[in-house]
Design a protein around this motif. Structure first.
Motif: not given
Ligand SMILES: *[C@@H]1O[C@H](CO)[C@@H](O)[C@H](O)[C@H]1NC(C)=O
Ligand SMILES: *[C@@H]1O[C@H](CO)[C@@H](O)[C@H](O)[C@H]1NC(C)=O
Ligand SMILES: *[C@@H]1O[C@H](CO)[C@@H](O)[C@H](O)[C@H]1NC(C)=O
Ligand SMILES: *[C@@H]1O[C@H](CO)[C@@H](O)[C@H](O)[C@H]1NC(C)=O
Length: 400
Positions: A303-322
């Motif tokens: 959401m626009v409200k959390f626009r500065y949030w740079e979360p660290i998360y558990i995801g998978t190898k298939n998520d978009p690259l950095y």
């Protein structure tokens, strides 16, 4: 007579214990079987190899972990990046994580020698050396124009003995050469090298609460429909910091005590709370439940409200690259990745009873030079949005 009935009682108890173990084991292997079916991931062969990746030479699994091959559904891998100056974090990290760690080290030119010495020191001298040998896979990468003079074969390297004094800080070649730190190249290498489907792509100074990898898989096993959802998911973790003299908390209850006493606080509270807080932090801190098992606390689409949030998360190898054009000095290095997650309609499932704690010591600010570069990156990013918007269809709940 009494002796006889005592013996049969012991026998009966043993038989019961045996069946309980077998029942538990079959139950567990049945759950793991289901996990494998629902996760439907591909196993990766664990091998060392050298590849060229854009303008970098990459030595994948240059120093492999003793765990050997793992099934892709068996665990969660902590994937991270560093240069040799940050390797003192590996011991505390593996002590908290106790599951696979995939670590990409940037070691151009002369930094290579200091890097391999530090790896050997960790494996031979660190108080956690056993866990390090067991769990940590080390990859090394450098620019094609900065190839080190002498690269030993892994087998020859591992025969070398180091002297277990405190590791000496050597020359720091990267800085002498004015090379910037390619943080996202390291992030992508480490994540791609993971043997497991689920990864926690993190920064090396962030230590996880205890039992996170196992607890996460247990959460999935207890609700397999999470693996069937229509939209892709990531599982962000709340991040905290503690005072220098305080031990890193293992459980949420311990964390809550420290927060109440003022020994701990949300990460970067002093200078960029909106980068890390994410949704409903006060409520997260306030909630307790007796089970202490990991579960989803709150779900949000970006959401626009959390626009500065740079979360660290558990995801998978298939998520978009950095985005490999962004470097550490410029900050906002996770920004475009998070934007892409939003555009791809990912759901952000903040986890409860799991968190990250920054290496003890509270951070108060950042250098003026770095802030200056950050402003420049931000302008670049704003321009990049147009590229990204063309590639992925735009959504109005996403912003930068
Ligand atoms: C598992 O993945 C493969 C290819 O990635 C696909 O062909 C297959 O249908 C999937 N199976 C299930 C049960 O989702
Ligand atoms: C990604 O990982 C696979 C499997 O380990 C490997 O074959 C490939 O070369 C890797 N690519 C990069 C860019 O690291
Ligand atoms: C299981 O997961 C689904 C999808 O995330 C969720 O909607 C549902 O509420 C969960 N069920 C339980 C019992 O937690
Ligand atoms: C925390 O919980 C207490 C008691 O349940 C409640 O009174 C208080 O409003 C809560 N605070 C927040 C910030 O949610």
């Amino acid at each position: 007579m009494a002796k006889h009935s005592f013996q049969s009682l012991v026998l009966v108890l043993n038989v019961i214990a045996f069946y309980r173990v077998v029942a538990q084991w079959t139950h567990e292997s049945e759950s793991i079987f289901k996990l494998r079916l629902y996760m439907n991931c591909t196993n990766v062969v664990y091998e060392s190899k050298n590849i060229v990746h854009s303008s970098y030479w990459v030595m994948l699994n240059y120093v492999p972990a003793a765990h050997g091959n793992l099934k892709c559904y068996e665990s969660v891998t902590y994937t991270t990046h560093a240069d040799y100056r940050y390797l003192s974090n590996v011991g505390p990290l593996v002590k908290h994580w106790r599951s696979p760690i995939s670590l990409a080290l940037y070691a151009p030119g002369l930094d290579f020698e200091s890097t391999v010495k530090s790896i050997l020191w960790l494996r031979q001298c660190d108080p956690q050396s056993k866990l390090i040998v067991q769990w940590v896979s080390f990859h090394i990468y450098f620019d094609i124009t900065e190839i080190p003079r002498n690269i030993p074969k892994t087998r020859a390297l591992l025969k070398r003995k180091v002297w277990c004094r405190k590791p000496v800080q050597r020359r720091f070649y990267r800085l002498e050469k004015g090379l910037s730190y390619p943080v996202n190249v390291g992030r992508n290498i480490a994540r791609n090298a993971s043997l497991t489907h689920y990864v926690l792509a993190s920064d090396i100074e962030l230590y996880p609460s205890s039992g996170l990898a196992r607890g996460f898989l247990q959460m999935l096993m207890s609700n397999l429909s999470m693996l069937n959802s229509e939209t892709p998911n990531v599982y962000p973790l709340k991040i905290f910091e503690v005072q220098r003299s305080i031990a890193v908390p293992n459980t949420k209850t311990e964390l809550q005590h420290l927060l109440a006493k003022g020994y701990a606080q949300p990460f970067h509270m002093a200078f960029c709370s909106s980068c890390h807080n994410g949704p409903r932090l006060p409520e997260w801190i306030n909630t307790t439940d007796a089970s202490n098992s990991i579960k989803v606390f709150h779900i949000t689409k970006w959401m626009v409200k959390f626009r500065y949030w740079e979360p660290i998360y558990i995801g998978t190898k298939n998520d978009p690259l950095y985005d490999e054009r962004l470097n550490w000095e410029g900050m906002w290095d996770k920004k475009s990745q998070t934007l892409i997650l939003c555009l791809l309609d990912y759901a952000f499932n903040t986890l409860d009873n799991a968190f990250l704690v920054h290496k003890p010591g509270i951070k108060l600010g950042t250098s003026r030079e770095r802030l200056h570069k950050a402003h420049r990156t931000y302008r670049l990013l704003k321009r990049d949005i147009i590229d990204i918007a063309i590639k992925y269809s735009w959504r109005f709940n996403c912003a930068i």
